[in-house]
Write a protein that holds these residues in place. Sequence first.
Motif, PDB file in Angstrom:
ATOM      1  N   TYR A 216       0.777  -1.291   0.021  1.00  0.00           N
ATOM      2  CA  TYR A 216      -0.254  -0.127  -0.078  1.00  0.00           C
ATOM      3  C   TYR A 216       0.926   0.970  -0.025  1.00  0.00           C
ATOM      4  O   TYR A 216       0.398   2.220  -0.657  1.00  0.00           O
ATOM      5  N   TYR A 217       2.146   1.380   0.604  1.00  0.00           N
ATOM      6  CA  TYR A 217       2.903   2.196   0.723  1.00  0.00           C
ATOM      7  C   TYR A 217       3.494   2.492  -0.859  1.00  0.00           C
ATOM      8  O   TYR A 217       3.521   3.541  -1.173  1.00  0.00           O
ATOM      9  N   CYS A 218       3.699   1.465  -1.578  1.00  0.00           N
ATOM     10  CA  CYS A 218       4.092   1.665  -2.892  1.00  0.00           C
ATOM     11  C   CYS A 218       3.024   2.028  -3.765  1.00  0.00           C
ATOM     12  O   CYS A 218       3.182   3.058  -4.680  1.00  0.00           O
ATOM     13  N   GLU A 219       1.916   1.645  -3.332  1.00  0.00           N
ATOM     14  CA  GLU A 219       0.763   2.031  -4.225  1.00  0.00           C
ATOM     15  C   GLU A 219       0.353   3.641  -4.246  1.00  0.00           C
ATOM     16  O   GLU A 219      -0.133   4.383  -5.207  1.00  0.00           O
ATOM     17  N   SER A 220       0.514   4.272  -3.144  1.00  0.00           N
ATOM     18  CA  SER A 220       0.413   5.782  -2.847  1.00  0.00           C
ATOM     19  C   SER A 220       1.616   6.595  -3.782  1.00  0.00           C
ATOM     20  O   SER A 220       1.351   7.733  -3.959  1.00  0.00           O
ATOM     21  N   ASP A 221       2.651   5.937  -4.328  1.00  0.00           N
ATOM     22  CA  ASP A 221       3.514   6.460  -5.045  1.00  0.00           C
ATOM     23  C   ASP A 221       2.677   7.088  -6.474  1.00  0.00           C
ATOM     24  O   ASP A 221       2.221   5.921  -7.099  1.00  0.00           O
ATOM     25  N   LYS A 222       3.073   8.119  -7.106  1.00  0.00           N
ATOM     26  CA  LYS A 222       2.732   8.432  -8.225  1.00  0.00           C
ATOM     27  C   LYS A 222       3.136   7.690  -9.345  1.00  0.00           C
ATOM     28  O   LYS A 222       2.323   7.448 -10.329  1.00  0.00           O
ATOM     29  N   ASN A 223       4.334   6.771  -9.291  1.00  0.00           N
ATOM     30  CA  ASN A 223       4.773   6.073 -10.414  1.00  0.00           C
ATOM     31  C   ASN A 223       4.248   4.696 -10.345  1.00  0.00           C
ATOM     32  O   ASN A 223       4.812   3.922 -11.130  1.00  0.00           O
ATOM     33  N   PHE A 224       3.424   4.514  -9.464  1.00  0.00           N
ATOM     34  CA  PHE A 224       3.032   2.842  -9.334  1.00  0.00           C
ATOM     35  C   PHE A 224       2.426   2.407 -10.316  1.00  0.00           C
ATOM     36  O   PHE A 224       2.589   1.177 -10.991  1.00  0.00           O
ATOM     37  N   THR A 225       1.236   3.194 -10.781  1.00  0.00           N
ATOM     38  CA  THR A 225       0.366   2.714 -12.071  1.00  0.00           C
ATOM     39  C   THR A 225       1.473   2.414 -13.318  1.00  0.00           C
ATOM     40  O   THR A 225       1.377   1.421 -14.034  1.00  0.00           O
ATOM     41  N   LYS A 226       2.411   3.228 -13.354  1.00  0.00           N
ATOM     42  CA  LYS A 226       3.340   3.046 -14.567  1.00  0.00           C
ATOM     43  C   LYS A 226       3.976   2.146 -14.515  1.00  0.00           C
ATOM     44  O   LYS A 226       4.302   1.101 -15.312  1.00  0.00           O
ATOM     45  N   ALA A 227       4.557   1.506 -12.961  1.00  0.00           N
ATOM     46  CA  ALA A 227       5.320   0.496 -13.064  1.00  0.00           C
ATOM     47  C   ALA A 227       4.467  -0.776 -13.075  1.00  0.00           C
ATOM     48  O   ALA A 227       4.917  -1.853 -13.701  1.00  0.00           O
ATOM     49  N   TYR A 228       3.274  -0.731 -12.608  1.00  0.00           N
ATOM     50  CA  TYR A 228       2.207  -1.880 -12.672  1.00  0.00           C
ATOM     51  C   TYR A 228       2.001  -2.298 -13.992  1.00  0.00           C
ATOM     52  O   TYR A 228       1.682  -3.542 -14.054  1.00  0.00           O
ATOM     53  N   ASN A 229       1.799  -1.172 -14.777  1.00  0.00           N
ATOM     54  CA  ASN A 229       1.443  -1.630 -16.185  1.00  0.00           C
ATOM     55  C   ASN A 229       2.643  -1.821 -16.893  1.00  0.00           C
ATOM     56  O   ASN A 229       2.538  -2.122 -18.509  1.00  0.00           O
ATOM     57  N   SER A 230       3.806  -2.020 -16.349  1.00  0.00           N
ATOM     58  CA  SER A 230       5.240  -2.139 -17.233  1.00  0.00           C
ATOM     59  C   SER A 230       5.445  -3.724 -17.014  1.00  0.00           C
ATOM     60  O   SER A 230       4.536  -4.419 -16.673  1.00  0.00           O
ATOM     61  N   SER A 231       6.748  -3.898 -17.307  1.00  0.00           N
ATOM     62  CA  SER A 231       7.243  -5.192 -17.482  1.00  0.00           C
ATOM     63  C   SER A 231       7.702  -5.774 -15.834  1.00  0.00           C
ATOM     64  O   SER A 231       7.384  -4.853 -14.886  1.00  0.00           O
ATOM     65  N   ASP A 232       7.863  -6.918 -15.693  1.00  0.00           N
ATOM     66  CA  ASP A 232       8.164  -7.536 -14.313  1.00  0.00           C
ATOM     67  C   ASP A 232       9.631  -6.899 -13.746  1.00  0.00           C
ATOM     68  O   ASP A 232       9.328  -6.738 -12.589  1.00  0.00           O
ATOM     69  N   ILE A 233      10.405  -6.722 -14.710  1.00  0.00           N
ATOM     70  CA  ILE A 233      11.750  -6.280 -14.283  1.00  0.00           C
ATOM     71  C   ILE A 233      11.506  -4.869 -13.817  1.00  0.00           C
ATOM     72  O   ILE A 233      12.035  -4.492 -12.701  1.00  0.00           O
ATOM     73  N   ASN A 234      10.730  -3.916 -14.660  1.00  0.00           N
ATOM     74  CA  ASN A 234      10.504  -2.637 -14.019  1.00  0.00           C
ATOM     75  C   ASN A 234       9.709  -2.723 -12.704  1.00  0.00           C
ATOM     76  O   ASN A 234      10.074  -1.597 -11.807  1.00  0.00           O
TER      77      ASN A 234
END
Length: 255
Positions: A216-234
């Motif tokens: 949840y701490y990670c989800e509050s970051d503005k870059n979470f959605t970008k990383a979530y929709n990216s590759s596993d490595i990212n």
Amino acid sequence: MNKYLFFFIFLVSFFKTQSQENRSFLYATVKDKIGPVINAHILNKNTKQGTFTNENGEFRILAKNNDSLQISFVGYETSIFNIEIKYFGIQKTIFELLKTNYELDEVNIKHNNLLGYLSADSKNIKTEKKINAKTLKLPYAGSRIMTPAERRLRTASGGFGIHPLLNWISGRTKRLKKLKMIEDLELKINQIKNTYHLQIIKELDINETDIYRFIYYCESDKNFTKAYNSSDINMIRFLKNKAESFKKLNPENYN
């Protein structure tokens, strides 16, 4: 027809105003044993109105004496608090949530050559051809099944006629949209937990009891959605960077 519609809208507004009569804003904070709980869902069970906690675990909601507040959050026990007059005073009101204990089902481990690291194991995993409706090319195969929140929202807001308008006026459509947002968030959180559970514990060295708080701490970051929709490595890189700051915020658990 317009005269009756206007009269109906007036009645809805009148009863909605009456339901809020004698209620004041209650200001409070939601915490666990470590610190504030961000994005917790607050629901006044008497008025059916809800809100969420901010980045400091704070919230405000209309309430009065003897109202019941339901506070829920993934990874915590859902709690119901009875509102008292003292909660509206100068003294700061704090509601504490308790962690939910999860028991893992027993599993049989088969021999394999996996190392426990996603970047390496993803190249060694062999998959078998699946037999399902899609591979058999059955009608409507592959169509995504709507979640309960999506079905309720579609039923409330879809189509023509008076019902979508009534749902919008009464606030039901708005409430269903919030429920869908909560459901979408819970799905993302559980997917991250199930996919990267091993990496979070072994590689990032996050305590088992802190996994949900960390995600949840990670989800509050503005870059979470970008990383979530990216590759596993990212996504792993993103989690690694967030793990460092998460540990700094909780020095008592990560020396």
